[in-house]
Design an enzyme around this catalytic site. Structure first.
Site, mmCIF file in Angstrom:
data_model
loop_
_atom_site.group_PDB
_atom_site.id
_atom_site.type_symbol
_atom_site.label_atom_id
_atom_site.label_comp_id
_atom_site.label_asym_id
_atom_site.label_seq_id
_atom_site.Cartn_x
_atom_site.Cartn_y
_atom_site.Cartn_z
ATOM 1 N N GLU A 40 20.145 5.871 3.840
ATOM 2 C CA GLU A 40 20.271 6.392 5.209
ATOM 3 C C GLU A 40 21.309 5.591 5.998
ATOM 4 N N LEU A 74 9.076 -4.536 1.374
ATOM 5 C CA LEU A 74 9.062 -3.076 1.291
ATOM 6 C C LEU A 74 8.425 -2.436 2.527
ATOM 7 N N LYS A 112 17.364 -0.348 9.557
ATOM 8 C CA LYS A 112 17.612 -0.771 8.171
ATOM 9 C C LYS A 112 18.952 -1.490 8.039
ATOM 10 N N ASN A 136 17.044 8.309 -2.026
ATOM 11 C CA ASN A 136 15.681 8.863 -1.979
ATOM 12 C C ASN A 136 15.015 8.775 -3.350
ATOM 13 N N ARG A 193 16.176 17.474 12.912
ATOM 14 C CA ARG A 193 16.304 16.135 13.496
ATOM 15 C C ARG A 193 17.393 16.130 14.556
ATOM 16 N N ARG A 234 20.322 15.726 -0.944
ATOM 17 C CA ARG A 234 19.873 14.366 -1.229
ATOM 18 C C ARG A 234 20.010 14.066 -2.721
ATOM 19 N N THR A 280 9.970 16.270 -0.415
ATOM 20 C CA THR A 280 9.642 16.588 -1.818
ATOM 21 C C THR A 280 8.140 16.791 -1.999
ATOM 22 N N THR A 331 0.824 -1.225 0.000
ATOM 23 C CA THR A 331 0.000 0.000 0.000
ATOM 24 C C THR A 331 0.853 1.268 0.000
ATOM 25 N N SER A 337 18.500 1.137 2.507
ATOM 26 C CA SER A 337 18.385 2.590 2.323
ATOM 27 C C SER A 337 19.735 3.298 2.374
ATOM 28 N N TYR A 389 15.780 4.699 12.545
ATOM 29 C CA TYR A 389 15.367 4.113 11.258
ATOM 30 C C TYR A 389 16.579 3.512 10.553
ATOM 31 N N GLY A 432 12.386 22.546 7.528
ATOM 32 C CA GLY A 432 13.485 22.447 8.486
ATOM 33 C C GLY A 432 14.811 22.810 7.832
HETATM 34 P P1 NAP Z 1 6.028 4.057 2.430
HETATM 35 O O1 NAP Z 1 5.282 4.771 1.342
HETATM 36 O O2 NAP Z 1 6.156 4.686 3.769
HETATM 37 O O3 NAP Z 1 5.311 2.625 2.603
HETATM 38 C C1 NAP Z 1 5.576 1.812 3.710
HETATM 39 C C2 NAP Z 1 4.696 0.588 3.619
HETATM 40 O O4 NAP Z 1 4.942 -0.252 4.765
HETATM 41 C C3 NAP Z 1 3.176 0.892 3.636
HETATM 42 O O5 NAP Z 1 2.529 -0.024 2.790
HETATM 43 C C4 NAP Z 1 2.810 0.613 5.078
HETATM 44 O O6 NAP Z 1 1.447 0.286 5.271
HETATM 45 C C5 NAP Z 1 3.691 -0.594 5.349
HETATM 46 N N1 NAP Z 1 3.877 -0.886 6.770
HETATM 47 C C6 NAP Z 1 4.281 -0.041 7.740
HETATM 48 N N2 NAP Z 1 4.332 -0.675 8.922
HETATM 49 C C7 NAP Z 1 3.935 -1.967 8.688
HETATM 50 C C8 NAP Z 1 3.774 -3.092 9.497
HETATM 51 N N3 NAP Z 1 3.997 -3.055 10.813
HETATM 52 N N4 NAP Z 1 3.387 -4.258 8.913
HETATM 53 C C9 NAP Z 1 3.118 -4.311 7.587
HETATM 54 N N5 NAP Z 1 3.226 -3.253 6.773
HETATM 55 C C10 NAP Z 1 3.637 -2.095 7.318
HETATM 56 O O7 NAP Z 1 7.484 3.669 1.945
HETATM 57 P P2 NAP Z 1 8.112 3.692 0.461
HETATM 58 O O8 NAP Z 1 8.630 5.056 0.175
HETATM 59 O O9 NAP Z 1 7.189 3.022 -0.465
HETATM 60 O O10 NAP Z 1 9.407 2.783 0.688
HETATM 61 C C11 NAP Z 1 9.350 1.370 0.544
HETATM 62 C C12 NAP Z 1 10.457 0.745 1.356
HETATM 63 O O11 NAP Z 1 11.719 1.221 0.879
HETATM 64 C C13 NAP Z 1 10.444 1.066 2.840
HETATM 65 O O12 NAP Z 1 10.950 -0.065 3.511
HETATM 66 C C14 NAP Z 1 11.414 2.218 2.985
HETATM 67 O O13 NAP Z 1 11.940 2.251 4.293
HETATM 68 C C15 NAP Z 1 12.450 1.829 1.947
HETATM 69 N N6 NAP Z 1 13.174 2.936 1.317
HETATM 70 C C16 NAP Z 1 12.494 3.990 0.809
HETATM 71 C C17 NAP Z 1 13.199 5.004 0.158
HETATM 72 C C18 NAP Z 1 12.478 6.174 -0.462
HETATM 73 O O14 NAP Z 1 13.142 7.176 -0.751
HETATM 74 N N7 NAP Z 1 11.175 6.084 -0.713
HETATM 75 C C19 NAP Z 1 14.594 4.906 0.018
HETATM 76 C C20 NAP Z 1 15.244 3.786 0.542
HETATM 77 C C21 NAP Z 1 14.525 2.791 1.178
HETATM 78 P P3 NAP Z 1 0.302 1.426 5.459
HETATM 79 O O15 NAP Z 1 -0.032 1.893 4.053
HETATM 80 O O16 NAP Z 1 -0.793 0.687 6.118
HETATM 81 O O17 NAP Z 1 0.905 2.520 6.286
HETATM 82 O O1 F7E Z 2 13.926 14.369 4.354
HETATM 83 C C1 F7E Z 2 15.128 17.707 5.238
HETATM 84 C C2 F7E Z 2 15.365 16.603 6.239
HETATM 85 O O2 F7E Z 2 11.938 13.164 5.221
HETATM 86 C C3 F7E Z 2 14.936 14.733 3.420
HETATM 87 C C4 F7E Z 2 12.745 8.086 3.493
HETATM 88 O O3 F7E Z 2 12.077 7.590 2.370
HETATM 89 O O4 F7E Z 2 14.664 8.693 2.186
HETATM 90 C C5 F7E Z 2 13.690 9.203 3.057
HETATM 91 O O5 F7E Z 2 14.289 9.739 4.230
HETATM 92 C C6 F7E Z 2 15.765 15.871 3.969
HETATM 93 C C7 F7E Z 2 16.243 15.680 5.409
HETATM 94 O O6 F7E Z 2 13.548 12.019 3.622
HETATM 95 C C8 F7E Z 2 11.934 19.193 5.986
HETATM 96 O O7 F7E Z 2 15.969 17.093 7.417
HETATM 97 C C9 F7E Z 2 13.938 19.897 5.581
HETATM 98 O O8 F7E Z 2 17.571 16.083 5.510
HETATM 99 O O9 F7E Z 2 12.070 13.731 2.761
HETATM 100 P P1 F7E Z 2 12.760 13.345 3.996
HETATM 101 P P2 F7E Z 2 14.765 11.255 4.336
HETATM 102 O O10 F7E Z 2 14.870 11.583 5.756
HETATM 103 O O11 F7E Z 2 15.968 11.477 3.483
HETATM 104 C C10 F7E Z 2 15.488 7.651 2.723
HETATM 105 C C11 F7E Z 2 16.451 7.204 1.666
HETATM 106 C C12 F7E Z 2 14.707 6.565 3.338
HETATM 107 O O12 F7E Z 2 15.131 5.408 3.349
HETATM 108 C C13 F7E Z 2 13.528 6.951 4.157
HETATM 109 O O13 F7E Z 2 12.614 5.856 4.310
HETATM 110 O O14 F7E Z 2 14.944 17.039 4.003
HETATM 111 N N1 F7E Z 2 13.958 18.545 5.509
HETATM 112 N N2 F7E Z 2 12.716 20.321 5.876
HETATM 113 C C14 F7E Z 2 12.726 18.073 5.751
HETATM 114 N N3 F7E Z 2 12.231 16.822 5.779
HETATM 115 C C15 F7E Z 2 10.913 16.659 6.042
HETATM 116 N N4 F7E Z 2 10.383 15.416 6.054
HETATM 117 N N5 F7E Z 2 10.103 17.748 6.299
HETATM 118 C C16 F7E Z 2 10.568 19.039 6.275
HETATM 119 O O15 F7E Z 2 9.819 19.967 6.516
#
Ligand code: NAP
Ligand code: F7E
Length: 341
Positions: free
Chosen positions: A147, A100, A173, A198, A298, A237, A210, A30, A145, A169, A231
């Site tokens: 991260e 995921l 990971k 990201n 953060r 990124r 974004t 989802t 990730s 987080y 913030g």
């Molecule tokens: P997302 O939109 O936050 O989706 C997270 C998914 O995990 C949702 O379907 C959520 O369900 C589900 N979930 C959360 N807690 C759960 C639980 N306890 N049991 C079962 N399902 C659960 O994340 P995304 O951006 O698609 O990212 C996909 C994966 O890649 C994640 O593991 C994320 O950490 C990793 N990742 C993301 C990025 C990025 O930039 N997007 C980069 C690197 C790694 P609900 O819909 O019910 O909340």
């Molecule tokens: O922040 C800065 C913040 O929350 C990016 C997740 O998908 O990518 C994601 O994690 C940057 C950070 O993503 C705001 O401090 C400034 O430096 O969009 P973000 P993230 O933390 O990089 C990684 C790869 C993952 O794996 C994670 O699951 O942006 N920032 N101002 C802000 N961030 C947020 N959220 N909100 C602000 O207002």
């Protein structure tokens, strides 16, 4: 599966059909990536099974358009529920598992470190154990990730760059990443870890920066919002397009040998540039509408991430097509459309 749930019952009917091509099981179906990956695998002829957690509100929005697909089946479950995962994997015997699901918000992980660890770290080993105990030849993808690189030790970051996680987080990971490698080495499981930088899209959650920016720009342009509070504007990124990144996940599982890959664009930009490009796109001056609110800082920040996707290009033949400016404009345009403009 609870057949009293109408949305999931659709899948129950589909399950009676014979398997087509391969059988994939996606946790986090989802979410942003889960929805794109489902589309991608269904187009390839897979039968897609997805894990959906029970929610009191609608969490099927991103896959609503797929719900009556005859090769999509949804199952209730949760990464914190090992028994359910074990039963499901034994029943489905999936050819491929894409893990995921995660508590994926970095800032929120500082508020919920225990829960984040349970879902994001221990959840992975629950799933790997479920595969192992089912005795099936499943190929496993772990959503790792950038991260994990955190306070970066070298730039650009590659598969061999040492890790230095900066949040609960990222620590969670890192465990999931290493346990995937450990199950590969210890039990010969086919497990791949995609170290994705990201990646964003119009389906991105609205509290990631974004989408927060693209949505605010659209709302401000339409007179629905006055200001955008952000913030750390200096954070950098490597932002790519989620729709393209899910293909890399699939490609990893099609190789002869399991391995780990960095998936990135090879460009890095600040949050300030992000705001600038997004406001410019609708003819507004970003400085006039943006203010800094320390609430969004953060406790420990990741200052800069920049990935080198060279190995993915060489081995998988994968390359990103959409770069930063195109991605930002695409997201703003979609949010304008969403708001009815
Ligand atoms: P997302 O939109 O936050 O989706 C997270 C998914 O995990 C949702 O379907 C959520 O369900 C589900 N979930 C959360 N807690 C759960 C639980 N306890 N049991 C079962 N399902 C659960 O994340 P995304 O951006 O698609 O990212 C996909 C994966 O890649 C994640 O593991 C994320 O950490 C990793 N990742 C993301 C990025 C990025 O930039 N997007 C980069 C690197 C790694 P609900 O819909 O019910 O909340
Ligand atoms: O922040 C800065 C913040 O929350 C990016 C997740 O998908 O990518 C994601 O994690 C940057 C950070 O993503 C705001 O401090 C400034 O430096 O969009 P973000 P993230 O933390 O990089 C990684 C790869 C993952 O794996 C994670 O699951 O942006 N920032 N101002 C802000 N961030 C947020 N959220 N909100 C602000 O207002």
């Amino acid at each position: 599966m609870n057949c009293e749930e109408p949305a999931l019952a659709i899948g129950a009917v589909a399950r009676q059909f014979a398997r087509v091509a391969s059988n994939a099981f996606i946790t986090g179906i989802t979410g942003q990536d889960g929805s794109y990956l489902s589309e991608f695998l269904l187009e390839k002829g897979y039968h897609v099974h997805g894990l959906v957690r029970r929610a009191s509100t609608d969490n099927l929005q991103r896959i609503r358009h797929l719900l009556d697909h005859e090769r999509l089946t949804l199952h209730h479950g949760d990464l914190t529920d090992g028994g359910g995962l074990t039963r499901l994997v034994a029943e489905l015997k999936p050819d491929e598992v894409y893990n995921l699901a995660a508590q994926s918000h970095v800032k929120i992980s500082f508020d919920t470190p225990d829960y984040t660890t349970d879902v994001t770290a221990v959840g992975a080993v629950r799933l790997l154990e479920a595969i192992r105990s089912a005795g099936v030849k499943t190929r496993y993808y772990q959503a790792s990730s950038s991260e994990m690189f955190g306070k970066v030790r070298e730039t650009p970051q590659v598969e061999t760059t040492p890790f230095h996680p900066r949040s609960p987080y990222a620590c969670a990971k890192l465990f999931a990443h290493w346990i995937t490698i450990n199950f590969r080495e210890a039990y010969g499981q086919f497990g791949c870890s995609g170290i994705l930088f990201n990646h964003e899209s119009p389906r991105r959650g609205e509290t990631f920066v974004t989408r927060k920016v693209s949505m605010a720009v659209a709302r401000i342009k339409l007179g629905l919002q006055d200001k955008l509070a952000l913030g750390n504007l200096d954070a950098k990124r490597d932002w790519g397009y989620a729709k393209e990144y899910v293909e890399a996940m699939w490609l990893m599982l099609q190789q002869d040998e399991p391995d780990d890959f960095v998936i990135a664009t090879g460009e890095t930009h600040t949050v300030r540039e992000l705001a600038q490009v997004a406001f410019d796109h609708v003819g507004l001056d970003w400085e006039q509408y943006t203010e800094v609110d320390p609430t969004y800082y953060r406790p420990a920040e990741v200052d800069m991430l920049l990935g080198d996707p060279g190995k993915a290009k060489r081995v998988l033949g994968w390359e990103p097509a959409t770069k930063f400016e195109g991605l930002v404009r695409l997201m703003v345009d979609e949010d304008l459309k969403l708001l009815g403009s």
